[in-house]
Design a protein around this motif. Sequence first.
Motif, PDB file in Angstrom:
ATOM      1  N   PHE A  45     -10.827 -12.665   4.938  1.00  0.00           N
ATOM      2  CA  PHE A  45     -10.966 -11.380   3.711  1.00  0.00           C
ATOM      3  C   PHE A  45     -12.599 -11.770   2.947  1.00  0.00           C
ATOM      4  O   PHE A  45     -13.042 -11.397   2.610  1.00  0.00           O
ATOM      5  N   LEU A  46     -12.773 -13.689   3.029  1.00  0.00           N
ATOM      6  CA  LEU A  46     -13.673 -14.078   2.229  1.00  0.00           C
ATOM      7  C   LEU A  46     -14.928 -13.611   2.694  1.00  0.00           C
ATOM      8  O   LEU A  46     -16.020 -13.900   3.120  1.00  0.00           O
ATOM      9  N   LEU A  47     -15.227 -12.882   4.809  1.00  0.00           N
ATOM     10  CA  LEU A  47     -15.928 -13.344   5.608  1.00  0.00           C
ATOM     11  C   LEU A  47     -16.454 -11.643   5.257  1.00  0.00           C
ATOM     12  O   LEU A  47     -17.802 -10.838   4.673  1.00  0.00           O
ATOM     13  N   VAL A  48     -15.025 -10.656   5.092  1.00  0.00           N
ATOM     14  CA  VAL A  48     -15.212  -9.675   5.465  1.00  0.00           C
ATOM     15  C   VAL A  48     -15.597  -8.889   4.103  1.00  0.00           C
ATOM     16  O   VAL A  48     -16.353  -7.805   3.195  1.00  0.00           O
ATOM     17  N   GLY A  49     -15.047  -9.939   2.811  1.00  0.00           N
ATOM     18  CA  GLY A  49     -15.624  -9.266   1.110  1.00  0.00           C
ATOM     19  C   GLY A  49     -14.384  -8.390   0.798  1.00  0.00           C
ATOM     20  O   GLY A  49     -14.645  -8.435  -0.539  1.00  0.00           O
ATOM     21  N   ASP A  50     -13.951  -7.854   1.472  1.00  0.00           N
ATOM     22  CA  ASP A  50     -12.996  -6.571   0.443  1.00  0.00           C
ATOM     23  C   ASP A  50     -11.607  -7.028   1.066  1.00  0.00           C
ATOM     24  O   ASP A  50     -11.313  -6.821   2.654  1.00  0.00           O
ATOM     25  N   THR A  51     -10.461  -7.047  -0.086  1.00  0.00           N
ATOM     26  CA  THR A  51      -9.192  -7.125   0.786  1.00  0.00           C
ATOM     27  C   THR A  51      -8.616  -5.602   2.012  1.00  0.00           C
ATOM     28  O   THR A  51      -7.887  -5.482   2.475  1.00  0.00           O
ATOM     29  N   VAL A  52      -9.073  -4.036   0.983  1.00  0.00           N
ATOM     30  CA  VAL A  52      -9.397  -3.301   1.343  1.00  0.00           C
ATOM     31  C   VAL A  52      -9.780  -2.768   2.451  1.00  0.00           C
ATOM     32  O   VAL A  52      -9.149  -2.476   4.029  1.00  0.00           O
ATOM     33  N   LYS A  53     -10.817  -3.431   2.992  1.00  0.00           N
ATOM     34  CA  LYS A  53     -11.469  -3.458   4.206  1.00  0.00           C
ATOM     35  C   LYS A  53     -10.489  -4.196   5.615  1.00  0.00           C
ATOM     36  O   LYS A  53     -10.677  -3.408   6.746  1.00  0.00           O
ATOM     37  N   VAL A  54     -10.617  -5.696   4.724  1.00  0.00           N
ATOM     38  CA  VAL A  54      -9.709  -5.624   5.719  1.00  0.00           C
ATOM     39  C   VAL A  54      -8.143  -5.604   6.460  1.00  0.00           C
ATOM     40  O   VAL A  54      -7.778  -5.379   8.134  1.00  0.00           O
ATOM     41  N   LEU A  98       1.468  -6.051   7.843  1.00  0.00           N
ATOM     42  CA  LEU A  98       1.376  -7.185   6.194  1.00  0.00           C
ATOM     43  C   LEU A  98       0.398  -7.877   5.702  1.00  0.00           C
ATOM     44  O   LEU A  98      -0.503  -8.462   6.670  1.00  0.00           O
ATOM     45  N   VAL A  99      -0.061  -7.721   4.284  1.00  0.00           N
ATOM     46  CA  VAL A  99      -1.354  -8.351   3.945  1.00  0.00           C
ATOM     47  C   VAL A  99      -1.548  -9.157   2.341  1.00  0.00           C
ATOM     48  O   VAL A  99      -0.468  -8.846   2.184  1.00  0.00           O
ATOM     49  N   LEU A 100      -2.332  -9.946   2.900  1.00  0.00           N
ATOM     50  CA  LEU A 100      -2.674 -11.246   1.904  1.00  0.00           C
ATOM     51  C   LEU A 100      -3.065 -10.650   0.897  1.00  0.00           C
ATOM     52  O   LEU A 100      -4.493  -9.923   0.879  1.00  0.00           O
ATOM     53  N   VAL A 101      -2.608 -10.794  -0.513  1.00  0.00           N
ATOM     54  CA  VAL A 101      -3.438 -10.170  -1.115  1.00  0.00           C
ATOM     55  C   VAL A 101      -3.381 -10.751  -2.691  1.00  0.00           C
ATOM     56  O   VAL A 101      -4.143 -10.479  -3.739  1.00  0.00           O
ATOM     57  N   ASP A 102      -4.390 -12.199  -2.671  1.00  0.00           N
ATOM     58  CA  ASP A 102      -4.983 -13.094  -3.389  1.00  0.00           C
ATOM     59  C   ASP A 102      -5.526 -13.745  -3.331  1.00  0.00           C
ATOM     60  O   ASP A 102      -6.309 -14.460  -4.043  1.00  0.00           O
ATOM     61  N   THR A 103      -6.922 -13.313  -2.232  1.00  0.00           N
ATOM     62  CA  THR A 103      -8.312 -13.695  -2.114  1.00  0.00           C
ATOM     63  C   THR A 103      -9.182 -13.771  -2.997  1.00  0.00           C
ATOM     64  O   THR A 103      -9.170 -14.085  -3.833  1.00  0.00           O
ATOM     65  N   PHE A 104      -8.848 -12.241  -3.919  1.00  0.00           N
ATOM     66  CA  PHE A 104     -10.501 -11.669  -4.669  1.00  0.00           C
ATOM     67  C   PHE A 104     -10.125 -11.254  -5.966  1.00  0.00           C
ATOM     68  O   PHE A 104     -10.474 -11.837  -7.330  1.00  0.00           O
ATOM     69  N   LYS A 105      -8.975 -10.829  -6.051  1.00  0.00           N
ATOM     70  CA  LYS A 105      -8.543  -9.532  -7.716  1.00  0.00           C
ATOM     71  C   LYS A 105      -7.016 -10.245  -7.490  1.00  0.00           C
ATOM     72  O   LYS A 105      -6.353 -10.895  -7.314  1.00  0.00           O
ATOM     73  N   ASP A 106      -6.715  -9.676  -9.460  1.00  0.00           N
ATOM     74  CA  ASP A 106      -5.500  -9.783  -9.369  1.00  0.00           C
ATOM     75  C   ASP A 106      -4.131  -9.262  -8.338  1.00  0.00           C
ATOM     76  O   ASP A 106      -4.745  -8.345  -7.884  1.00  0.00           O
TER      77      ASP A 106
END
Length: 344
Positions: free
Chosen positions: A193-202, A217-225
């Motif tokens: 996620f950090l490399l791509v820069g966007d959770t939805v794109k990953v 199943l997707v991690l959702v705590d990297t960037f936004k609420d």
Amino acid sequence: MKPLENLKQVNELKVDPNSRFFSAQHDEITGGMTTDIYFIKTREILEHLDLGNTPVTAEIFARKSGVLVGVEEVKRLLESTGVEVWSLKEGQSFSPNEVVMRIRGPYNNFGFYETVLLGMLASSSGWATRAREAKQAAGDKPIFCFGARHVHPAVAPVMERAAMLGGADGASCILGAKLLGREPAGTVPHAVFLLVGDTVKVAQAYDELMPPQALRLVLVDTFKDEVEESLRVADALGERLEGIRLDTPSERGGVTTGLVNEVRLRLDAAGFNKVKIFVSGGLVPDRIQLLSAAGADAFGVGSFISAAPPIDMTMDIKEVGGKPIAKRGRIPGIAENQRLEKLL
């Protein structure tokens, strides 16, 4: 490798620490190179006195209760020694001071393996016992062992195999899972996620590239609420999204019951009531119970399992030459246990 028999062989043993990892290889374990030196000295003394073939019965027990794992490794360690072995089954619970294994045969055929086999049982039983505690806290909800990163890689598969035998529903370590005929469990880490820069794109790339059987199943705590990110991902993947994962770091308060409850309510309100909530990060049984009550559906447990203290095992000789014997403080003769089954 032929097992070490005397001090001369130990003294002549050459090891180059610059050309290898420091963990023992399989032939070094079976060759006696990981045993305590005093067992080699004992073996040499008994051979000198022509007592090496003395038949003995030894019993193994622990001071506290737990889940017995490591039996299969002990079986493979001893299967070519000509001894007889009785044991509880792998994954069975045991009580304090209950005999979990009995070994009978010429002492020098197996005595020098005492360090090795006790270590196999102690570590694996500790990990399995912690996994059982986590699973009991989760009830009918699944837990997965994520502890490989907390231990030396040489024992990571041993640990995760033990965790699954103790009750974990899966494990992330590839070899650990494969050793039990299972497939490793896990999606992707924060790094992608950090490399791509966007959770939805990953999430979209994962959905596109991974095979159908791979859990969406997707991690959702990297960037936004976490709530906002959960809803963004759910909107993007729709019915294909099976779950979101909360792994909020301690710097932001960790995964709390309030967070789980809010995510659950917001997903339900948006029509995504089928999306499961997977939580991880510093989980222990008490937290698992609280988070489960708040709405969590599955749990990734790492250091609670991997940092389990070994369950100390003791091996006592209880018969020599068919006659009951024991050191002071112990009762001579074998301790009957109808739960033991013939292993070798």
